[in-house]
Design an enzyme around this catalytic site. Structure first.
Site, PDB file in Angstrom:
ATOM      1  N   GLY A  46       0.836  -1.195   0.000  1.00  0.00           N
ATOM      2  CA  GLY A  46       0.000   0.000   0.000  1.00  0.00           C
ATOM      3  C   GLY A  46       0.867   1.240   0.000  1.00  0.00           C
ATOM      4  N   GLN A  51       2.658   9.959   2.001  1.00  0.00           N
ATOM      5  CA  GLN A  51       4.008   9.383   2.125  1.00  0.00           C
ATOM      6  C   GLN A  51       4.957   9.862   1.021  1.00  0.00           C
ATOM      7  OE1 GLN A  51       2.173   5.268   2.584  1.00  0.00           O
ATOM      8  NE2 GLN A  51       4.055   5.008   3.773  1.00  0.00           N
ATOM      9  N   CYS A  92       5.510  -0.395   7.619  1.00  0.00           N
ATOM     10  CA  CYS A  92       5.252   0.876   6.933  1.00  0.00           C
ATOM     11  C   CYS A  92       6.476   1.254   6.128  1.00  0.00           C
ATOM     12  CB  CYS A  92       4.931   1.963   7.959  1.00  0.00           C
ATOM     13  SG  CYS A  92       4.526   3.547   7.212  1.00  0.00           S
ATOM     14  N   LEU A  93       6.248   1.649   4.881  1.00  0.00           N
ATOM     15  CA  LEU A  93       7.381   2.028   4.028  1.00  0.00           C
ATOM     16  C   LEU A  93       8.042   3.310   4.540  1.00  0.00           C
ATOM     17  CD1 LEU A  93       5.792   1.229   0.540  1.00  0.00           C
ATOM     18  CD2 LEU A  93       7.408  -0.174   1.857  1.00  0.00           C
ATOM     19  N   HIS A 134      -4.771   1.476   7.669  1.00  0.00           N
ATOM     20  CA  HIS A 134      -3.406   2.016   7.821  1.00  0.00           C
ATOM     21  C   HIS A 134      -3.188   3.189   6.851  1.00  0.00           C
ATOM     22  CE1 HIS A 134       1.124   1.263   8.231  1.00  0.00           C
ATOM     23  NE2 HIS A 134       1.062   2.008   7.133  1.00  0.00           N
ATOM     24  N   GLU A 135      -3.606   3.012   5.586  1.00  0.00           N
ATOM     25  CA  GLU A 135      -3.387   4.075   4.580  1.00  0.00           C
ATOM     26  C   GLU A 135      -4.286   5.274   4.854  1.00  0.00           C
ATOM     27  OE1 GLU A 135      -0.818   3.633   2.988  1.00  0.00           O
ATOM     28  OE2 GLU A 135      -0.638   1.466   3.153  1.00  0.00           O
ATOM     29  N   HIS A 138      -2.703   7.440   7.274  1.00  0.00           N
ATOM     30  CA  HIS A 138      -1.676   8.321   6.667  1.00  0.00           C
ATOM     31  C   HIS A 138      -2.321   9.606   6.148  1.00  0.00           C
ATOM     32  CE1 HIS A 138       2.100   6.179   6.801  1.00  0.00           C
ATOM     33  NE2 HIS A 138       1.622   5.108   6.199  1.00  0.00           N
TER      34      HIS A 138
HETATM   35  O1  K1U Z   1       1.680   2.377   4.115  1.00  0.00           O
HETATM   36  C1  K1U Z   1       2.699   1.769   3.888  1.00  0.00           C
HETATM   37  O2  K1U Z   1       3.750   2.226   4.273  1.00  0.00           O
HETATM   38  C2  K1U Z   1       2.674   0.451   3.157  1.00  0.00           C
HETATM   39  C3  K1U Z   1       2.636  -0.740   4.100  1.00  0.00           C
HETATM   40  C4  K1U Z   1       1.206  -1.255   4.152  1.00  0.00           C
HETATM   41  C5  K1U Z   1       0.884  -2.204   5.255  1.00  0.00           C
HETATM   42  C6  K1U Z   1       1.445  -3.449   5.331  1.00  0.00           C
HETATM   43  C7  K1U Z   1       1.114  -4.325   6.347  1.00  0.00           C
HETATM   44  C8  K1U Z   1       0.191  -3.957   7.284  1.00  0.00           C
HETATM   45  C9  K1U Z   1      -0.354  -2.708   7.214  1.00  0.00           C
HETATM   46  C10 K1U Z   1      -0.025  -1.831   6.193  1.00  0.00           C
HETATM   47  C11 K1U Z   1       3.568  -1.804   3.544  1.00  0.00           C
HETATM   48  O3  K1U Z   1       3.412  -2.240   2.443  1.00  0.00           O
HETATM   49  S1  K1U Z   1       4.848  -2.323   4.564  1.00  0.00           S
HETATM   50  C12 K1U Z   1       5.686  -3.575   3.584  1.00  0.00           C
HETATM   51  C13 K1U Z   1       4.953  -4.858   3.543  1.00  0.00           C
HETATM   52  O4  K1U Z   1       4.093  -5.100   4.361  1.00  0.00           O
HETATM   53  C14 K1U Z   1       5.241  -5.853   2.502  1.00  0.00           C
HETATM   54  C15 K1U Z   1       6.328  -5.754   1.705  1.00  0.00           C
HETATM   55  C16 K1U Z   1       6.574  -6.715   0.729  1.00  0.00           C
HETATM   56  C17 K1U Z   1       5.720  -7.750   0.544  1.00  0.00           C
HETATM   57  C18 K1U Z   1       4.626  -7.875   1.364  1.00  0.00           C
HETATM   58  C19 K1U Z   1       4.387  -6.929   2.343  1.00  0.00           C
HETATM   59 ZN    ZN Z   2       2.501   3.259   6.204  1.00  0.00          ZN
END
Ligand code: K1U
Ligand code: ZN
Length: 167
Positions: A46, A51, A92-93, A134-135, A138
């Site tokens: 996401g 972000q 979270c990225l 979560h998004e 943000h």
């Molecule tokens: O909002 C963001 O920063 C994105 C975030 C979304 C999220 C993931 C898990 C739970 C809640 C919200 C991410 O994508 S973090 C990275 C991640 O979860 C992932 C990365 C590679 C493959 C699968 C998952």
């Molecule tokens: Zn996030």
């Protein structure tokens, strides 16, 4: 298309509240394409416009195993949440390397505009429900670590600052 720079916690710009999109036009469609490219490259499931330092209500999500089911949410609103809540691990990225458990509604129904400016509603559960909430946080200027204890938040901030200096 272009890769966008993702802001890192504790950047103050992550706390800005996003404004509604007034028209779904080519500028918004280009932003969506760039956000999708950035999310897939990260990689993540996401990304919210906040972000990438764009303070408009735009989200991209893809929780499919095949990474080919892009969901675009413009001006999203949660129109129903289950009373049942669930604890799930989140990442979270904008907070690389940090994963922790957050309690949220187990199921939600979200109403939003798609890339054509059409209204749709979607019932969400599992990772999709977690990701939508979560998004949307943000877009309200909230980062998931703010649900954690003050001690954990202090430790995470200090870790992120050290990481920023090392780069
Ligand atoms: O909002 C963001 O920063 C994105 C975030 C979304 C999220 C993931 C898990 C739970 C809640 C919200 C991410 O994508 S973090 C990275 C991640 O979860 C992932 C990365 C590679 C493959 C699968 C998952
Ligand atoms: Zn996030």
């Amino acid at each position: 298309m272009a890769l966008l720079n993702i802001l890192n916690y504790p950047d103050k710009r992550l706390h800005k509240v996003a404004k509604p999109v007034t028209e779904v036009n080519d500028r918004i469609r280009r932003l969506v394409a760039d956000m999708a490219e950035t999310m897939y490259a990260a990689p993540g499931v996401g990304l919210a416009a906040t972000q990438v330092d764009v303070h408009e209500r735009v989200i991209v999500i893809d929780v499919s195993e095949t990474h080919d089911e892009l969901l675009v949410l413009i001006n999203p609103e949660i129109v129903w949440s289950s009373d049942e809540r669930k604890l799930s691990e989140e990442g979270c990225l904008s907070v690389p390397g940090i994963y922790d458990n957050v309690e949220r509604a187990e199921k939600v129904r979200v109403r939003a505009l798609n890339e054509k400016g059409e209204t749709f509603e979607l019932d969400c559960e599992g990772l999709l429900a977690v990701c939508v909430q979560h998004e949307m946080d943000h877009l309200m200027g909230r980062v998931f670590v703010e649900y954690l204890s003050p001690l954990k938040q202090t430790r995470i901030k200090s870790k992120m600052k050290k990481l920023a200096h090392a780069m």
